[in-house]
Design a protein around this motif. Structure first.
Motif, PDB file in Angstrom:
ATOM      1  N   ASN A 158     -26.724 -12.191 -37.034  1.00 20.11           N
ATOM      2  CA  ASN A 158     -25.280 -11.914 -37.083  1.00 20.11           C
ATOM      3  C   ASN A 158     -24.892 -10.688 -36.262  1.00 20.11           C
ATOM      4  O   ASN A 158     -23.766 -10.201 -36.375  1.00 20.11           O
ATOM      5  N   GLU A 159     -25.840 -10.203 -35.432  1.00 21.05           N
ATOM      6  CA  GLU A 159     -25.624  -9.112 -34.482  1.00 21.05           C
ATOM      7  C   GLU A 159     -25.262  -7.790 -35.156  1.00 21.05           C
ATOM      8  O   GLU A 159     -24.565  -6.951 -34.587  1.00 21.05           O
TER       9      GLU A 159
ATOM     10  N   SER B 125     -23.329  -2.361 -35.542  1.00 20.11           N
ATOM     11  CA  SER B 125     -23.375  -1.074 -36.242  1.00 20.11           C
ATOM     12  C   SER B 125     -24.278  -0.052 -35.569  1.00 20.11           C
ATOM     13  O   SER B 125     -24.632   0.962 -36.163  1.00 20.11           O
ATOM     14  N   ARG B 126     -24.631  -0.302 -34.330  1.00 18.19           N
ATOM     15  CA  ARG B 126     -25.608   0.550 -33.651  1.00 18.19           C
ATOM     16  C   ARG B 126     -25.150   1.996 -33.489  1.00 18.19           C
ATOM     17  O   ARG B 126     -25.978   2.902 -33.335  1.00 18.19           O
TER      18      ARG B 126
ATOM     19  N   TRP C 276     -29.378   3.672 -41.007  1.00 18.60           N
ATOM     20  CA  TRP C 276     -29.931   2.573 -40.224  1.00 18.60           C
ATOM     21  C   TRP C 276     -31.191   2.006 -40.875  1.00 18.60           C
ATOM     22  O   TRP C 276     -31.826   2.666 -41.701  1.00 18.60           O
ATOM     23  N   ARG C 277     -31.540   0.801 -40.516  1.00 21.59           N
ATOM     24  CA  ARG C 277     -32.836   0.226 -40.882  1.00 21.59           C
ATOM     25  C   ARG C 277     -33.378  -0.527 -39.685  1.00 21.59           C
ATOM     26  O   ARG C 277     -32.610  -0.920 -38.782  1.00 21.59           O
TER      27      ARG C 277
ATOM     28  N   ILE D 135     -25.362   0.635 -42.473  1.00 22.09           N
ATOM     29  CA  ILE D 135     -26.377  -0.274 -43.008  1.00 22.09           C
ATOM     30  C   ILE D 135     -27.051   0.319 -44.239  1.00 22.09           C
ATOM     31  O   ILE D 135     -27.506  -0.410 -45.118  1.00 22.09           O
ATOM     32  N   ARG D 136     -27.112   1.641 -44.309  1.00 22.73           N
ATOM     33  CA  ARG D 136     -27.611   2.310 -45.509  1.00 22.73           C
ATOM     34  C   ARG D 136     -26.936   3.671 -45.594  1.00 22.73           C
ATOM     35  O   ARG D 136     -26.428   4.196 -44.603  1.00 22.73           O
ATOM     36  N   PHE D 137     -26.929   4.236 -46.785  1.00 19.76           N
ATOM     37  CA  PHE D 137     -26.470   5.608 -46.968  1.00 19.76           C
ATOM     38  C   PHE D 137     -27.549   6.338 -47.740  1.00 19.76           C
ATOM     39  O   PHE D 137     -27.793   6.052 -48.917  1.00 19.76           O
ATOM     40  N   GLY D 138     -28.240   7.245 -47.057  1.00 22.61           N
ATOM     41  CA  GLY D 138     -29.307   7.979 -47.693  1.00 22.61           C
ATOM     42  C   GLY D 138     -29.848   9.048 -46.774  1.00 22.61           C
ATOM     43  O   GLY D 138     -29.190   9.458 -45.812  1.00 22.61           O
ATOM     44  N   VAL D 139     -31.061   9.509 -47.092  1.00 23.71           N
ATOM     45  CA  VAL D 139     -31.743  10.496 -46.258  1.00 23.71           C
ATOM     46  C   VAL D 139     -33.196  10.073 -46.073  1.00 23.71           C
ATOM     47  O   VAL D 139     -33.763   9.348 -46.895  1.00 23.71           O
TER      48      VAL D 139
END
Length: 308
Positions: free
Chosen positions: A50-51, A56-57, A40-41, A128-132
């Motif tokens: 664009n909601e 993606s919540r 998430w960001r 929205i992101r892939f990380g830690v």
């Protein structure tokens, strides 16, 4: 708790939380909160348009909502390999993804981190992101990196950010947008260091490249509940609407990502980010190294060493 010790370091892994819980280097605790999967960001204006914040919540807190399947440790030579497998759940406790984190602890205290993510089904929205996200004590307030800079950059906003060697205070990486939102990201990063003023800290090395950011705030500090004119609905208290709502905390929050979605912007009232800058695949995989860094050691030299 799984404990891995070596000369000058002691690393603790929590089997109950499936996380790297502690890293003590030369007697100093380096970690406040270990690496937590992050998808998430803080929504930007175009996300609201664009909601994406609604679409993606389901991924917003998925990294913290897990069901642990297994925790294993094995020794291979002078290396210890700790592996956690778990399911990520939505707020209704339904499985939305399968996740594996592998930590290979080397004899010199370096840790090779590998993360594997797979959606539970094709109907789930994009991440929205892939990380830690990793949190260190506030003392570690200096950042340097080899990648795009010196200003922020994103997949679709990078032409003016040239690849080079940059450094500065963590506090200076915050870009104060009028309405708080995602900010300060750097892409195509070969390595990044987060240290105290004496040069003691960590180096994060991409295998091969990373998308990174560091702040003295957490993600929620930049997150507004909606893009409105500030009045809100009846009985709804508006929060984090302006620059003066963002306050520094007594911590250093670090995002170490494979990728983050582009920021879009063909228009701000509905246009989606271009497909090539979205994270729509069912599965993702990436690795990076966490290297202890002591005063006088050169980050560029440590990054040249390969363990692949």
């Amino acid at each position: 708790m799984i404990i891995v010790e070596g000369t000058g370091f002691k690393i603790g892994f929590s089997k109950d939380d499936a996380i790297l819980k502690s890293y003590v280097l030369d007697g100093k605790e380096m970690i406040t909160t270990g690496p937590i999967p992050n998808f998430w960001r803080a929504p930007i204006d175009n996300d609201f348009g664009n909601e994406l914040d609604k679409r993606s919540r389901v991924w917003r807190k998925a990294g913290e909502q897990k069901t642990i399947k297994s925790a294993t440790v094995k020794q291979v030579g002078n290396e210890a390999v700790v592996t956690f497998t778990f399911d990520l759940n939505d707020e209704q406790k339904q499985v939305i993804a399968n996740y594996t984190s592998t930590y290979k602890v080397l004899g010199n205290g370096e840790v090779v981190v590998t993360n594997d993510f797979k959606k539970a089904n094709e109907s789930l929205p994009e991440i929205i992101r892939f990380g830690v996200n990793l949190v260190m004590p506030r003392e570690f307030d200096q950042m340097s990196w080899l990648g795009r800079g010196p200003h922020e950059s994103y997949q679709d906003r990078k032409t003016s950010a040239l690849v080079g060697l940059y450094s500065g205070a963590v506090a200076d990486q915050y870009f104060a947008y009028i309405r708080p939102q995602e900010n300060g990201n750097k892409i195509d990063v070969r390595w990044m260091t987060i240290t105290n003023k004496e040069g003691f800290g960590f180096e994060f090395i991409g295998m091969p490249l990373l998308s990174v950011s560091a702040h003295h705030q957490i993600m929620e500090d930049f997150e507004s509940p909606d893009r409105t004119d500030g009045r809100g609905a009846a009985g709804w208290k508006m929060i984090r609407r302006h620059i003066n709502d963002v306050k520094p905390r007594d911590l250093t929050s670090i995002n170490i990502d494979y990728k983050q979605q582009g920021v879009g912007g063909d228009n701000s009232w509905g246009a989606l980010t271009h497909d090539e800058y979205r994270l729509r695949e069912k599965a993702y995989h990436y690795s990076f190294r966490i290297c202890p860094l002591k005063p006088g050691e050169k980050a560029v030299e440590k990054a040249k060493v390969s363990y692949q």
